[in-house]
Design a protein around this motif. Structure first.
Motif, mmCIF file in Angstrom:
data_model
loop_
_atom_site.group_PDB
_atom_site.id
_atom_site.type_symbol
_atom_site.label_atom_id
_atom_site.label_comp_id
_atom_site.label_asym_id
_atom_site.label_seq_id
_atom_site.Cartn_x
_atom_site.Cartn_y
_atom_site.Cartn_z
ATOM 1 N N GLY A 199 -7.531 -19.051 9.062
ATOM 2 C CA GLY A 199 -7.375 -20.004 10.151
ATOM 3 C C GLY A 199 -6.055 -20.722 10.180
ATOM 4 O O GLY A 199 -5.872 -21.656 10.961
ATOM 5 N N THR A 200 -5.100 -20.313 9.330
ATOM 6 C CA THR A 200 -3.769 -20.919 9.328
ATOM 7 C C THR A 200 -2.777 -19.969 9.979
ATOM 8 O O THR A 200 -3.098 -18.821 10.289
ATOM 9 C CB THR A 200 -3.326 -21.242 7.898
ATOM 10 N N ALA A 201 -1.548 -20.443 10.157
ATOM 11 C CA ALA A 201 -0.526 -19.610 10.790
ATOM 12 C C ALA A 201 -0.207 -18.388 9.937
ATOM 13 O O ALA A 201 0.091 -17.314 10.461
ATOM 14 C CB ALA A 201 0.747 -20.435 11.022
ATOM 15 N N GLU A 202 -0.257 -18.526 8.621
ATOM 16 C CA GLU A 202 0.021 -17.420 7.718
ATOM 17 C C GLU A 202 -1.221 -17.114 6.882
ATOM 18 O O GLU A 202 -1.735 -17.981 6.185
ATOM 19 C CB GLU A 202 1.191 -17.768 6.796
ATOM 20 N N ASP A 203 -1.695 -15.877 6.972
ATOM 21 C CA ASP A 203 -2.838 -15.476 6.156
ATOM 22 C C ASP A 203 -2.370 -15.179 4.737
ATOM 23 O O ASP A 203 -1.370 -14.485 4.539
ATOM 24 C CB ASP A 203 -3.492 -14.225 6.745
ATOM 25 N N PRO A 204 -3.054 -15.697 3.731
ATOM 26 C CA PRO A 204 -2.617 -15.461 2.357
ATOM 27 C C PRO A 204 -2.729 -13.992 1.973
ATOM 28 O O PRO A 204 -3.696 -13.309 2.321
ATOM 29 C CB PRO A 204 -3.571 -16.330 1.532
ATOM 30 N N ALA A 205 -1.710 -13.507 1.242
ATOM 31 C CA ALA A 205 -1.721 -12.142 0.741
ATOM 32 C C ALA A 205 -2.573 -12.056 -0.522
ATOM 33 O O ALA A 205 -2.759 -13.044 -1.239
ATOM 34 C CB ALA A 205 -0.295 -11.675 0.456
ATOM 35 N N LEU A 206 -3.079 -10.857 -0.796
ATOM 36 C CA LEU A 206 -3.951 -10.623 -1.940
ATOM 37 C C LEU A 206 -3.242 -9.804 -3.016
ATOM 38 O O LEU A 206 -2.491 -8.868 -2.712
ATOM 39 C CB LEU A 206 -5.206 -9.869 -1.506
ATOM 40 N N ALA A 207 -3.504 -10.142 -4.266
ATOM 41 C CA ALA A 207 -3.086 -9.308 -5.392
ATOM 42 C C ALA A 207 -4.268 -8.512 -5.937
ATOM 43 O O ALA A 207 -4.081 -7.573 -6.708
ATOM 44 C CB ALA A 207 -2.483 -10.169 -6.499
ATOM 45 N N PHE A 208 -5.486 -8.887 -5.524
ATOM 46 C CA PHE A 208 -6.685 -8.218 -6.017
ATOM 47 C C PHE A 208 -6.729 -6.761 -5.557
ATOM 48 O O PHE A 208 -6.355 -6.437 -4.432
ATOM 49 C CB PHE A 208 -7.952 -8.926 -5.522
ATOM 50 N N CYS A 209 -7.227 -5.905 -6.435
ATOM 51 C CA CYS A 209 -7.374 -4.483 -6.138
ATOM 52 C C CYS A 209 -8.762 -4.028 -6.561
ATOM 53 O O CYS A 209 -9.444 -4.704 -7.335
ATOM 54 C CB CYS A 209 -6.318 -3.661 -6.882
ATOM 55 N N SER A 234 1.099 -8.257 1.317
ATOM 56 C CA SER A 234 0.680 -7.722 2.608
ATOM 57 C C SER A 234 1.949 -7.262 3.301
ATOM 58 O O SER A 234 3.040 -7.721 2.972
ATOM 59 C CB SER A 234 -0.058 -8.768 3.439
ATOM 60 N N GLY A 235 1.825 -6.345 4.238
ATOM 61 C CA GLY A 235 3.014 -5.752 4.834
ATOM 62 C C GLY A 235 3.768 -4.888 3.844
ATOM 63 O O GLY A 235 4.962 -4.623 4.008
ATOM 64 N N HIS A 236 3.080 -4.412 2.807
ATOM 65 C CA HIS A 236 3.664 -3.591 1.760
ATOM 66 C C HIS A 236 3.359 -2.121 2.019
ATOM 67 O O HIS A 236 2.757 -1.768 3.040
ATOM 68 C CB HIS A 236 3.080 -3.998 0.402
ATOM 69 N N THR A 237 3.754 -1.243 1.094
ATOM 70 C CA THR A 237 3.351 0.155 1.135
ATOM 71 C C THR A 237 2.796 0.559 -0.222
ATOM 72 O O THR A 237 3.159 -0.015 -1.249
ATOM 73 C CB THR A 237 4.517 1.104 1.496
ATOM 74 N N ALA A 238 1.923 1.556 -0.217
ATOM 75 C CA ALA A 238 1.378 2.133 -1.443
ATOM 76 C C ALA A 238 1.339 3.643 -1.266
ATOM 77 O O ALA A 238 0.748 4.139 -0.305
ATOM 78 C CB ALA A 238 -0.019 1.582 -1.728
ATOM 79 N N THR A 239 1.982 4.366 -2.179
ATOM 80 C CA THR A 239 2.162 5.806 -2.044
ATOM 81 C C THR A 239 1.855 6.490 -3.366
ATOM 82 O O THR A 239 2.351 6.066 -4.416
ATOM 83 C CB THR A 239 3.616 6.141 -1.642
ATOM 84 N N ALA A 240 1.061 7.549 -3.320
ATOM 85 C CA ALA A 240 0.716 8.273 -4.541
ATOM 86 C C ALA A 240 1.946 8.986 -5.097
ATOM 87 O O ALA A 240 2.663 9.691 -4.372
ATOM 88 C CB ALA A 240 -0.392 9.278 -4.262
ATOM 89 N N LEU A 241 2.203 8.797 -6.386
ATOM 90 C CA LEU A 241 3.232 9.542 -7.097
ATOM 91 C C LEU A 241 2.655 10.800 -7.730
ATOM 92 O O LEU A 241 3.359 11.785 -7.953
ATOM 93 C CB LEU A 241 3.857 8.676 -8.185
ATOM 94 N N SER A 242 1.371 10.745 -8.050
ATOM 95 C CA SER A 242 0.647 11.865 -8.640
ATOM 96 C C SER A 242 -0.828 11.624 -8.388
ATOM 97 O O SER A 242 -1.197 10.702 -7.650
ATOM 98 C CB SER A 242 0.932 11.946 -10.148
ATOM 99 N N GLY A 243 -1.671 12.413 -9.032
ATOM 100 C CA GLY A 243 -3.100 12.219 -8.872
ATOM 101 C C GLY A 243 -3.643 11.034 -9.622
ATOM 102 O O GLY A 243 -4.834 10.695 -9.487
#
Length: 384
Positions: A199-209, A234-243
């Motif tokens: 409900g704020t102007a900026e939504d908090p980013a998460l570190a949880f996985c 948030s606004g990040h990328t996640a890309t597999a390097l291997s399996g």
């Protein structure tokens, strides 16, 4: 294996319209074993949802004629299915509007979209949708509460492309999240980062996985907490390097830092997840030469990732032209994009990278003092 180097003179015809894609899983998928790429939906310069889609042929270097979706949508997800069809799920039909529960299938043999008869159990946008264990796992995202405010979701569901086209529940994630990244690691899926509307102007980013196990034993939970990232993103990328490993890069400005200072710049940090033990581990990777968010990252070979474009902020900003390759723990600069952009489509066919559309400039960075989208596309050949 020789690592690709992006050519200095990219060539590709313009996309069918000026469109931006703001999600993690909405922009592009490969078809026919990498010979073609599909982009679909998105938003125009007025934030209206787009009904067009189109196929790019890497051999002829041409786009197909516009291929209309059944429903205009943005903040959806695209997933390639085992038989070559593509599933598009959810999104919103108009900016600020209610989430969509509908889904459609694209058949590359006919170049047509058909509706999936049964809608998802939960309408959602900003969700993830990945193929794991032969089924499409749709998880998280956002929907509207009765008061019209957005809320993040914990729910997940499965679509069986070999079955009757219906949806089954897949349990609930350990944390509600939207705008997160999902990466398939064998029979498991890593969910990392994202945000939660508060409900704020900026939504908090998460570190949880967390991890989803498509082969969890009977009675065992499908979702389990994973190791926490070193930085909320948030606004990040996640890309597999291997399996078993994933590279995470960048993200939106953290705002107030742990020491009480204010950081207005996008994150330049990177980290690598290793699927070891029940929860996995994170370790710092060499930081990016400069911070970026809203960028794209595509795998271009075993252990190699190309990071493209992005921006620091959504207002009064010009898209970045820079491109980088990550391999063996090192970053190498590559010839930049011909036109800077963020929120664009990107896909790699082998070592060839295609980008299309996106936001080029906003606000004071624009001569017209407004959001400027681009319809340009760029295809980069590989070198040694």
């Amino acid at each position: 294996m020789t690592s690709p180097t992006l050519a200095a003179e990219p060539t590709a015809p313009d996309y069918v319209a000026a469109v931006t894609w703001a999600g993690q899983h909405d922009a592009a998928v490969l078809l026919e074993g990498g010979k073609k790429a599909l982009v679909a939906g998105g938003a125009d310069a007025l934030s209206a949802s787009v009904i067009q889609s189109a196929v790019f042929d890497f051999e002829t270097e041409k786009w197909s004629d516009p291929l209309p979706l059944g429903t205009a949508r943005q903040l959806h997800a695209l997933t390639l299915l085992p038989g070559g069809k593509v599933l598009i799920t959810g999104g919103v039909g108009a900016a600020g509007g209610p989430a969509l529960a509908t889904a459609e299938l694209f058949d590359p043999t006919t170049n047509k979209w058909t509706s999936v008869a049964t809608p998802m159990k939960t309408a959602r946008w900003g969700h993830s949708a990945v193929l794991v264990g032969g089924k499409v796992l749709v998880a998280g995202g956002s929907t509207l509460r009765p008061d019209g405010k957005a809320v993040a979701l914990r729910s997940a569901e499965l679509f069986d492309p070999a079955g009757t086209g219906t949806w089954a529940t897949a349990g609930e994630m350990t944390d509600a999240r939207t705008g997160h990244a999902a990466v398939v690691l064998g029979k498991k899926v890593l969910m990392c980062g994202g945000s939660v509307p508060v409900g704020t102007a900026e939504d908090p980013a998460l570190a949880f996985c967390e991890l989803y196990d498509s082969e969890a034993a009977a009675g065992a939970p499908s979702w389990t907490p994973a190791a926490t990232m070193r930085h909320p993103r948030s606004g990040h990328t996640a890309t597999a390097l291997s399996g078993t490993s994933v590279l995470v890069t960048g993200g939106k400005a953290p705002g107030v830092t742990e020491d009480g200072a204010f950081d207005p710049f996008a994150r330049g940090t990177a980290e690598v997840f290793e699927l070891t033990g029940p929860a996995g581990t994170w370790k710092d990777a060499k930081p990016l030469p400069g911070g970026r968010a809203f960028h794209r990252a595509v795998a271009v070979g075993a252990g190699a990732v190309v990071v493209l474009g992005g921006a620091d902020d959504l207002a009064n900003e010009a898209g970045y032209r820079s491109a980088l390759r990550y391999e063996a723990g090192e970053w190498k600069p590559l010839p930049g994009l011909a036109e800077g952009r963020w929120g664009f489509a990107a896909v790699a066919s082998g070592s060839t990278v295609l980008v299309a559309g996106g936001i080029a400039r906003t606000g004071q960075a624009s001569a017209a003092q407004k959001t400027e989208l681009t319809k340009t596309a760029e295809k980069f050949g590989s070198g040694s």
